[in-house]
Design a protein around this motif. Sequence first.
Motif, PDB file in Angstrom:
ATOM      1  N   VAL A  78       0.834  -1.211   0.000  1.00 17.13           N
ATOM      2  CA  VAL A  78       0.000   0.000   0.000  1.00 17.13           C
ATOM      3  C   VAL A  78       0.866   1.258   0.000  1.00 17.13           C
ATOM      4  N   MET A  79       1.878   1.270   0.877  1.00 12.86           N
ATOM      5  CA  MET A  79       2.719   2.457   0.980  1.00 12.86           C
ATOM      6  C   MET A  79       3.433   2.754  -0.336  1.00 12.86           C
ATOM      7  N   THR A  80       4.057   1.729  -0.930  1.00 16.12           N
ATOM      8  CA  THR A  80       4.803   1.963  -2.175  1.00 16.12           C
ATOM      9  C   THR A  80       3.877   2.289  -3.340  1.00 16.12           C
ATOM     10  N   SER A  81       2.627   1.838  -3.279  1.00 15.96           N
ATOM     11  CA  SER A  81       1.681   2.197  -4.347  1.00 15.96           C
ATOM     12  C   SER A  81       1.371   3.688  -4.298  1.00 15.96           C
ATOM     13  N   TYR A  82       1.272   4.242  -3.088  1.00 13.06           N
ATOM     14  CA  TYR A  82       1.028   5.679  -2.969  1.00 13.06           C
ATOM     15  C   TYR A  82       2.270   6.487  -3.358  1.00 13.06           C
ATOM     16  N   TRP A  83       3.461   5.987  -2.998  1.00 20.47           N
ATOM     17  CA  TRP A  83       4.678   6.668  -3.438  1.00 20.47           C
ATOM     18  C   TRP A  83       4.790   6.597  -4.957  1.00 20.47           C
ATOM     19  N   GLY A  84       4.441   5.439  -5.519  1.00 22.85           N
ATOM     20  CA  GLY A  84       4.454   5.310  -6.978  1.00 22.85           C
ATOM     21  C   GLY A  84       3.492   6.283  -7.630  1.00 22.85           C
ATOM     22  N   PHE A  85       2.342   6.494  -6.998  1.00 20.89           N
ATOM     23  CA  PHE A  85       1.348   7.456  -7.484  1.00 20.89           C
ATOM     24  C   PHE A  85       1.932   8.869  -7.511  1.00 20.89           C
ATOM     25  N   ILE A  86       2.670   9.232  -6.446  1.00 24.22           N
ATOM     26  CA  ILE A  86       3.294  10.556  -6.377  1.00 24.22           C
ATOM     27  C   ILE A  86       4.397  10.689  -7.426  1.00 24.22           C
ATOM     28  N   PHE A  87       5.270   9.689  -7.512  1.00 21.48           N
ATOM     29  CA  PHE A  87       6.372   9.735  -8.485  1.00 21.48           C
ATOM     30  C   PHE A  87       5.843   9.754  -9.919  1.00 21.48           C
ATOM     31  N   MET A  88       4.753   9.011 -10.156  1.00 23.95           N
ATOM     32  CA  MET A  88       4.135   9.026 -11.482  1.00 23.95           C
ATOM     33  C   MET A  88       3.658  10.440 -11.832  1.00 23.95           C
ATOM     34  N   SER A  89       3.051  11.119 -10.863  1.00 21.30           N
ATOM     35  CA  SER A  89       2.544  12.470 -11.090  1.00 21.30           C
ATOM     36  C   SER A  89       3.678  13.440 -11.392  1.00 21.30           C
ATOM     37  N   VAL A  90       4.784  13.311 -10.629  1.00 18.62           N
ATOM     38  CA  VAL A  90       5.950  14.162 -10.880  1.00 18.62           C
ATOM     39  C   VAL A  90       6.548  13.838 -12.245  1.00 18.62           C
ATOM     40  N   HIS A  91       6.593  12.555 -12.573  1.00 18.81           N
ATOM     41  CA  HIS A  91       7.099  12.105 -13.875  1.00 18.81           C
ATOM     42  C   HIS A  91       6.287  12.728 -15.016  1.00 18.81           C
TER      43      HIS A  91
END
Length: 229
Positions: free
Chosen positions: A112-125
């Motif tokens: 769950v935690m890494t999915s939310y970090w992935g969501f943030i990094f995807m947005s920055v990407h």
Amino acid sequence: MKLNIFIRLVIDLSMTVLILVAMAYQITGNTIHEVVGVILFFLFISHNILNRRWYKLIYKGKHNVRRILSIAVNLLFLVSMAVVMISSVPISRDIFGFIPINNNMVLLQIHVMTSYWGFIFMSVHIGMSWGTIFNAVRNMTGITGTSHTSTIVLRSIAVLIVVYGVQTSFERDMLSKLTIYNPFGWSYDESSMGFLTDHLAIMGIYISGTHYVLKFIRKQDKAMAYKSR
């Protein structure tokens, strides 16, 4: 538009949509969540194959601030998505339910935690590539010109999205989801439209913020280059 660019845009858009669908676990249910995860895995592999040249060029050329940030964000996005996919296999209840595991709570929290970090990094990407994406869409739609009025309108919309995104980030307690403090703080009366609106607004914070920070960095670089002449 070149076919290769079109395919990349379709894959990237599909990944963005499916990541949002995957995050809406309480709305979709477990089976759809896992099926979407498998599709995301193949799209993620395809995305990296199509952009494999990027990896070869990491250590080549000049490493200015923008490029260093791009490399860091892309690698963090890659790692977070890899952890999400690896951790999903042992905690699977449908597709990989035959894999026995005794203590899956830690893996579930990491997932769950890494999915939310992935969501943030995807947005920055996305924010780092927003100019390229925007120009590609303009070429596809045949829109070639811009006006001062349309620029003001678009920037005003961006500000409203960011303001709403900040508000909903607090309401959804995004910080706890990023630190495993309370990664399961779901609202069980969640509506699909409410979830989509809120998470698109949260994405808007990082897309807009990244886009305009990079514009500021480019202006500073140009100003310094002009002074050094």
